[in-house]
Design an enzyme around this catalytic site. Structure first.
Site, PDB file in Angstrom:
ATOM      1  N   CYS A  80       0.827  -1.203   0.000  1.00  0.00           N
ATOM      2  CA  CYS A  80       0.000   0.000   0.000  1.00  0.00           C
ATOM      3  C   CYS A  80       0.869   1.264   0.000  1.00  0.00           C
ATOM      4  CB  CYS A  80      -0.966  -0.048   1.189  1.00  0.00           C
ATOM      5  SG  CYS A  80      -2.345   1.079   0.977  1.00  0.00           S
ATOM      6  N   HIS A 172      -3.229  -5.508   0.399  1.00  0.00           N
ATOM      7  CA  HIS A 172      -2.643  -5.895   1.691  1.00  0.00           C
ATOM      8  C   HIS A 172      -2.528  -7.417   1.815  1.00  0.00           C
ATOM      9  CE1 HIS A 172      -2.647  -1.971   3.730  1.00  0.00           C
ATOM     10  NE2 HIS A 172      -3.677  -1.712   2.951  1.00  0.00           N
ATOM     11  N   GLU A 174      -1.115  -8.971   4.061  1.00  0.00           N
ATOM     12  CA  GLU A 174      -1.104  -9.373   5.470  1.00  0.00           C
ATOM     13  C   GLU A 174      -2.503  -9.609   6.037  1.00  0.00           C
ATOM     14  OE1 GLU A 174      -0.657  -6.358   4.289  1.00  0.00           O
ATOM     15  OE2 GLU A 174      -1.022  -4.763   5.743  1.00  0.00           O
TER      16      GLU A 174
END
Ligand code: XMP
Length: 606
Positions: A80, A172, A174
């Site tokens: 990001c 993202h 994660e």
């Protein structure tokens, strides 16, 4: 450093910790680093990940961080904001706009090592304002996103330069909503950076035991054992390292514990064979005397924290153990100063970073065997060390205990802004077929990372759970001055609410303790204790019936790291049972279920 490791540069929010946890899941050590850390510090890492940022923009003015990291011959991956920074640094352009929120389909281009083993279309999670619109020399687009069949595509959702070993993802990886995010992180950490997955729990125990032995030598360690997960696991590990003879445990009953808690904690330590030097002190008098008359939440917290230190010093002296090293169950997030953890740091100040302990830290007299672990890893370690499952998976309980769940009041009604709040909440509730009552007290919440003290709203009426949560959401969006919404479980909608003068007293604590016990028993009886992250029960000095009786609120939530939370539903039968049991307690006139997300309401009411 004995293990290959990854540095995660923390640009704010909670992203960095999530990334570090995901890297560690690949058995590679990840450490949080700050944007301004010196270049030298990064040389020992095998890779760097730049986190996203909730507040920084890559567009426009230059972002301040140590850009010399780009001169290092170490692979760098950005997510990001980090992705946009990499694009910009190497001659690409970033514009404000083309924002996306939520799931999107990543169309993989080429065969980048970052997406090795994955499909040509991957479900990813987007959350951004700025976008990369071109890349500099040597870089290529390795993925773009589309949403739905006719959806517009978003270029440069993933970029790479294999020669420079620089990679960026607009999405993202994660977050769990990126379906193969773990695989992408593994491809970077194990593949591109070539880390060996040596950071395992078995190895951790072995290394930590050796480290503790080296630090402690032939001295003894003194540990405050609250019975919480962290101090229990720390005690067990210290016991393994130095043996029970040299480990002194002190359990303090501060009068703010749950029902039978101290008894259970002492029993658990006996069962582990750590009772050779198990000390117990009932300090409830000292705490309750110090708290007498206090009403303000922060003042109460301070009094509790200071009394802890006084009791601790007195006990250590009187037992002749003040010369010992101090053991603490401090965990990783408590040790780092970041946007996302600063708050956690201040709320825990009382336990592990007060001045006297800071001084001991400087003198090397503090042993913190869990200081580089996250909560989930502490639990994994605890299971490995044979601590019973029930103890490891206990709900977190705040240091100030029931003290922050027993609201106090001078008796003054707080009604500023009510001329606007009252009609506004009534109007929103009506749309859902509910009635609403703004309450003339304040509870704590969190908005844009800052604590806020605002009014709760009590809604009454019947509606499916999803509608209740939705109505609460509308209240928060539509009405200023509101940060919490509770759903009335009592038999009728109260027409008014009046604050009662109330402070911390043994009687009120006993009442709260009983209500809390009924809720905990209920969760266990219905087999849902483990599905719920935490469930505070709160006693609020509000009378609805003119008889001077108080209000009880139950706050069951789902959460992962306590930074955000969603209200958890209780089975209707359990609700009925609790309604009958709690409303039957003398001194209780009302019961409600908290249906507030975090943000805007915090988990605790103070
Ligand atoms: P909030 O209420 O901020 O809580 O959403 C987040 C998590 O922190 C716990 N908490 C505390 N823990 N001392 C602690 O040790 C405190 O003063 C404190 N205040 C909140 C809370 O129980 C939740 O798990």
């Amino acid at each position: 450093m004995t293990h290959d490791a990854i540095a995660v540069i923390d640009f704010g929010g909670q992203y960095a910790h999530l990334i570090a946890t995901k890297v560690r899941r690949q058995h590679v050590l990840a450490e949080i680093r700050q944007p301004e850390d010196p270049t030298e510090l990064f040389r020992r890492y095998k890779g760097i990940i730049l986190s996203g940022s909730p507040s920084l923009s890559s567009h426009g003015e230059d972002s301040a961080y140590n850009k010399a990291i780009y001169d290092l011959d170490i692979p760098i991956l950005g997510f990001c904001f980090g992705h946009q920074e990499i694009a910009k640094h190497y001659g690409g352009t970033v514009v404000h706009g083309a924002s996306e929120w939520g799931p999107a389909d990543l169309q993989v281009v080429g065969d980048s090592p970052l997406f090795k083993g994955l499909s040509s279309v991957e479900r990813v999670f987007m959350s951004h304002f700025d976008s990369v619109t071109s890349v500099g020399p040597g870089f290529e687009e390795i993925g773009f996103t589309t949403l739905g069949e006719a959806g517009a595509s978003h270029r440069f959702a993933a970029i790479a330069s294999d020669a420079l070993r620089r990679y960026g993802c607009q999405f993202h990886p994660e977050v769990d909503d990126t379906v193969h995010g773990d695989e992408m992180i593994a491809n970077f950490v194990l593949g591109i950076c070539g880390c060996s997955p040596s950071w395992t729990m078995d190895k951790y125990v072995e290394e930590r035991v050796a480290q503790v032995r080296a630090q402690v030598g032939d001295q003894s360690v003194f540990l405050l054992a609250s019975g919480g997960v962290d101090s229990t696991v720390a005690a067990r590990l210290l016991g393994m390292a130095i043996g029970p003879e040299r480990l002194h445990l002190l359990h303090v009953d501060n009068g703010l514990m749950r029902k039978d808690e101290s008894r259970d904690v002492l029993e658990a330590f006996r069962a582990f064979g750590l009772d050779r030097n198990l000390h117990f002190v009932d300090a409830s008098d000292a705490f309750l005397t110090a708290l007498a008359g206090a009403v303000e939440p922060e003042q109460k917290r301070k009094i509790i924290g200071n009394t802890f230190i006084e009791v601790f010093e007195r006990e250590a002296r009187s037992r002749g153990i003040e010369r010992h090293l101090l053991g603490q169950g401090t965990i990783y997030p408590d040790t780092i100063e970041t946007g996302g953890t600063k708050r956690a740091d201040t709320i825990k100040t009382h336990h592990n970073r007060v001045p006297i302990i800071e001084e001991m830290l400087r003198q090397g007299r503090v042993v913190e065997p869990l200081a580089d672990l996250y909560k989930v890893e502490v639990r994994e370690l605890g299971e490995k060390l044979g601590i019973p499952h029930d103890l490891i998976w206990r709900h977190p309980f705040p240091g100030p205990g029931l003290g922050v769940r027993l609201l106090c009041s001078t008796g003054e009604a707080l009604r500023s802004g009510f001329e606007a709040i009252e009609p506004a909440v009534a109007e929103v509730a009506q749309r859902y077929g509910l009635s609403a009552l703004a309450l003339p007290i304040k509870s704590v919440g969190v908005k844009a990372d800052l604590r806020s003290y605002e009014h709760p709203v009590l809604i009454s009426g019947d509606a499916p759970w999803e509608r209740l949560v939705e109505a609460a959401g509308h209240l928060f969006k539509g009405v200023a001055g509101i940060n919490r919404c509770i759903w009335n479980l009592g038999p009728r909608a109260p027409g008014r609410a009046r604050p009662l003068p109330a402070t911390v007293t043994r009687d009120r604590l006993a009442l709260l303790r009983e209500a809390d016990h009924l809720v905990m028993e209920g969760l266990r009886r219905h087999g849902i204790y483990g599905d719920i992250w935490q469930c505070p029960t709160v006693l609020v000095p509000l009378e609805m019936d003119g008889a001077g009786r108080e209000f009880v609120i139950i706050r069951p939530i789902h959460s992962e790291r306590a930074m955000t939370a969603t209200p958890a539903q209780l089975p209707p039968r359990l609700r009925d049972e609790l309604r009958a049991q709690i409303l039957a307690l003398p001194g209780v006139s009302g019961l409600a279920l908290d249906v507030t997300t975090k943000p805007p309401g915090t988990i605790e009411w103070e």
